[in-house]
Design a protein around this motif. Sequence first.
Motif, PDB file in Angstrom:
ATOM      1  N   HIS A 192       0.809  -1.222   0.000  1.00  0.00           N
ATOM      2  CA  HIS A 192       0.000   0.000   0.000  1.00  0.00           C
ATOM      3  C   HIS A 192       0.843   1.273   0.000  1.00  0.00           C
ATOM      4  O   HIS A 192       0.304   2.373   0.203  1.00  0.00           O
ATOM      5  N   THR A 193       2.136   1.139  -0.242  1.00  0.00           N
ATOM      6  CA  THR A 193       3.028   2.297  -0.209  1.00  0.00           C
ATOM      7  C   THR A 193       3.635   2.623  -1.563  1.00  0.00           C
ATOM      8  O   THR A 193       3.695   3.785  -1.969  1.00  0.00           O
ATOM      9  N   HIS A 194       4.101   1.609  -2.274  1.00  0.00           N
ATOM     10  CA  HIS A 194       4.875   1.822  -3.503  1.00  0.00           C
ATOM     11  C   HIS A 194       3.982   1.756  -4.736  1.00  0.00           C
ATOM     12  O   HIS A 194       3.244   0.793  -4.929  1.00  0.00           O
ATOM     13  N   THR A 195       4.088   2.782  -5.576  1.00  0.00           N
ATOM     14  CA  THR A 195       3.187   2.953  -6.706  1.00  0.00           C
ATOM     15  C   THR A 195       3.748   2.389  -8.011  1.00  0.00           C
ATOM     16  O   THR A 195       4.958   2.300  -8.197  1.00  0.00           O
ATOM     17  N   SER A 196       2.843   2.078  -8.924  1.00  0.00           N
ATOM     18  CA  SER A 196       3.235   1.769 -10.295  1.00  0.00           C
ATOM     19  C   SER A 196       3.695   3.054 -10.964  1.00  0.00           C
ATOM     20  O   SER A 196       3.539   4.161 -10.412  1.00  0.00           O
ATOM     21  N   ALA A 197       4.230   2.932 -12.175  1.00  0.00           N
ATOM     22  CA  ALA A 197       4.660   4.121 -12.908  1.00  0.00           C
ATOM     23  C   ALA A 197       3.480   5.062 -13.161  1.00  0.00           C
ATOM     24  O   ALA A 197       3.616   6.285 -13.053  1.00  0.00           O
ATOM     25  N   TYR A 198       2.326   4.497 -13.480  1.00  0.00           N
ATOM     26  CA  TYR A 198       1.140   5.329 -13.726  1.00  0.00           C
ATOM     27  C   TYR A 198       0.794   6.156 -12.496  1.00  0.00           C
ATOM     28  O   TYR A 198       0.564   7.370 -12.581  1.00  0.00           O
ATOM     29  N   MET A 199       0.748   5.505 -11.333  1.00  0.00           N
ATOM     30  CA  MET A 199       0.374   6.221 -10.114  1.00  0.00           C
ATOM     31  C   MET A 199       1.482   7.176  -9.676  1.00  0.00           C
ATOM     32  O   MET A 199       1.208   8.242  -9.114  1.00  0.00           O
ATOM     33  N   ALA A 200       2.726   6.826  -9.942  1.00  0.00           N
ATOM     34  CA  ALA A 200       3.828   7.730  -9.629  1.00  0.00           C
ATOM     35  C   ALA A 200       3.686   9.025 -10.419  1.00  0.00           C
ATOM     36  O   ALA A 200       3.930  10.121  -9.904  1.00  0.00           O
ATOM     37  N   ASP A 201       3.264   8.904 -11.672  1.00  0.00           N
ATOM     38  CA  ASP A 201       3.024  10.086 -12.501  1.00  0.00           C
ATOM     39  C   ASP A 201       1.888  10.920 -11.916  1.00  0.00           C
ATOM     40  O   ASP A 201       1.962  12.158 -11.884  1.00  0.00           O
ATOM     41  N   ILE A 202       0.846  10.271 -11.424  1.00  0.00           N
ATOM     42  CA  ILE A 202      -0.261  10.984 -10.775  1.00  0.00           C
ATOM     43  C   ILE A 202       0.235  11.704  -9.522  1.00  0.00           C
ATOM     44  O   ILE A 202      -0.140  12.855  -9.255  1.00  0.00           O
ATOM     45  N   MET A 203       1.094  11.044  -8.745  1.00  0.00           N
ATOM     46  CA  MET A 203       1.638  11.666  -7.544  1.00  0.00           C
ATOM     47  C   MET A 203       2.488  12.890  -7.895  1.00  0.00           C
ATOM     48  O   MET A 203       2.456  13.914  -7.203  1.00  0.00           O
ATOM     49  N   ALA A 204       3.246  12.796  -8.981  1.00  0.00           N
ATOM     50  CA  ALA A 204       4.054  13.934  -9.425  1.00  0.00           C
ATOM     51  C   ALA A 204       3.153  15.085  -9.858  1.00  0.00           C
ATOM     52  O   ALA A 204       3.395  16.251  -9.505  1.00  0.00           O
ATOM     53  N   LYS A 205       2.115  14.758 -10.603  1.00  0.00           N
ATOM     54  CA  LYS A 205       1.202  15.806 -11.065  1.00  0.00           C
ATOM     55  C   LYS A 205       0.432  16.431  -9.909  1.00  0.00           C
ATOM     56  O   LYS A 205       0.126  17.630  -9.929  1.00  0.00           O
ATOM     57  N   SER A 206       0.098  15.634  -8.896  1.00  0.00           N
ATOM     58  CA  SER A 206      -0.599  16.195  -7.739  1.00  0.00           C
ATOM     59  C   SER A 206       0.322  17.144  -6.967  1.00  0.00           C
ATOM     60  O   SER A 206      -0.126  18.172  -6.445  1.00  0.00           O
ATOM     61  N   PHE A 207       1.615  16.815  -6.915  1.00  0.00           N
ATOM     62  CA  PHE A 207       2.581  17.744  -6.315  1.00  0.00           C
ATOM     63  C   PHE A 207       2.637  19.035  -7.114  1.00  0.00           C
ATOM     64  O   PHE A 207       2.638  20.137  -6.552  1.00  0.00           O
ATOM     65  N   VAL A 208       2.682  18.916  -8.434  1.00  0.00           N
ATOM     66  CA  VAL A 208       2.765  20.094  -9.303  1.00  0.00           C
ATOM     67  C   VAL A 208       1.525  20.968  -9.142  1.00  0.00           C
ATOM     68  O   VAL A 208       1.622  22.203  -9.106  1.00  0.00           O
ATOM     69  N   LEU A 209       0.342  20.347  -9.017  1.00  0.00           N
ATOM     70  CA  LEU A 209      -0.863  21.134  -8.792  1.00  0.00           C
ATOM     71  C   LEU A 209      -0.759  21.888  -7.464  1.00  0.00           C
ATOM     72  O   LEU A 209      -1.082  23.077  -7.385  1.00  0.00           O
ATOM     73  N   GLY A 210      -0.306  21.198  -6.415  1.00  0.00           N
ATOM     74  CA  GLY A 210      -0.120  21.873  -5.134  1.00  0.00           C
ATOM     75  C   GLY A 210       0.884  23.004  -5.229  1.00  0.00           C
ATOM     76  O   GLY A 210       0.715  24.069  -4.622  1.00  0.00           O
ATOM     77  N   LEU A 211       1.923  22.781  -6.010  1.00  0.00           N
ATOM     78  CA  LEU A 211       2.938  23.812  -6.232  1.00  0.00           C
ATOM     79  C   LEU A 211       2.333  24.986  -6.996  1.00  0.00           C
ATOM     80  O   LEU A 211       2.534  26.153  -6.649  1.00  0.00           O
ATOM     81  N   LYS A 212       1.571  24.675  -8.033  1.00  0.00           N
ATOM     82  CA  LYS A 212       0.950  25.694  -8.874  1.00  0.00           C
ATOM     83  C   LYS A 212      -0.098  26.492  -8.105  1.00  0.00           C
ATOM     84  O   LYS A 212      -0.284  27.694  -8.348  1.00  0.00           O
ATOM     85  N   CYS A 213      -0.781  25.845  -7.174  1.00  0.00           N
ATOM     86  CA  CYS A 213      -1.805  26.527  -6.387  1.00  0.00           C
ATOM     87  C   CYS A 213      -1.207  27.360  -5.256  1.00  0.00           C
ATOM     88  O   CYS A 213      -1.935  28.063  -4.545  1.00  0.00           O
TER      89      CYS A 213
END
Length: 246
Positions: A192-213
């Motif tokens: 429940h901790t380590h993500t696939s590449a797809y989910m890792a990309d989602i995690m990166a984008k969620s960070f970017v949204l937080g950064l952008k906001c």
Amino acid sequence: MAKTGGGSSTEGWGQFLQYSFNKSNFAVENNAIAGRSARSFTREGRFQAVADKLKSGDWVVIEFGHNDGGSLTPTDNGRSDCFGEGSQTCSTTYNGVAETVLTYPAYYEKAAAMFLGKGAKVIMSSATPNNICESGSCSWGPSRFDYYAWYAAAVAGGTAKGVYHVPHGYYAAQAMKNLGTTVVNANYPNDHTHTSAYMADIMAKSFVLGLKCGTSALGAAVTNTTSSMSSTILGPCISFNSTVPI
């Protein structure tokens, strides 16, 4: 954030951050190492190694929390921090060597001060949660990551000008809830901790949204627009004027 960790089918989100910045203006270097805490990263000299490479005007993103919990007794795993919100210390012996263990925010403070001294700016990012959908429904409430998120925000607000906070945990949980149970569970292949590449990309984008906001100049520099990100499963921007239901 590490490139690998938790199995060959998993990927860390740090590897995907580069795609949100213009390569002509920014070079993203991922120095994350799997299985580390703020304490072990400090003890192994890894914060210092990052500082040694910094130039004035660089940015550093710091995100820990998954490995910082636990107790120093009866067995010290070398990663657990001393519990507390400031200058508290704990004495321990790890791997046969006496060690004075600091608190989670103290390790953050020391790292930030080192980076600021090099002329860099710092993003204190709160940790992504574990899979919030593993029970069959997607929900994220108070947990040990709230503790780390609170301290990350507190350090960002109190260290010095040039230190910012991204509430990555909230944005990651929001994205997972928007994706839904089936998709999320399919993209935590080993645990429940380590993500696939797809989910890792989602995690990166969620960070970017937080950064952008947020309010930092780095947030203003990302190539993704706030409107394009918040119109997808990532958004919207989160207001922290009241309790956030995730």
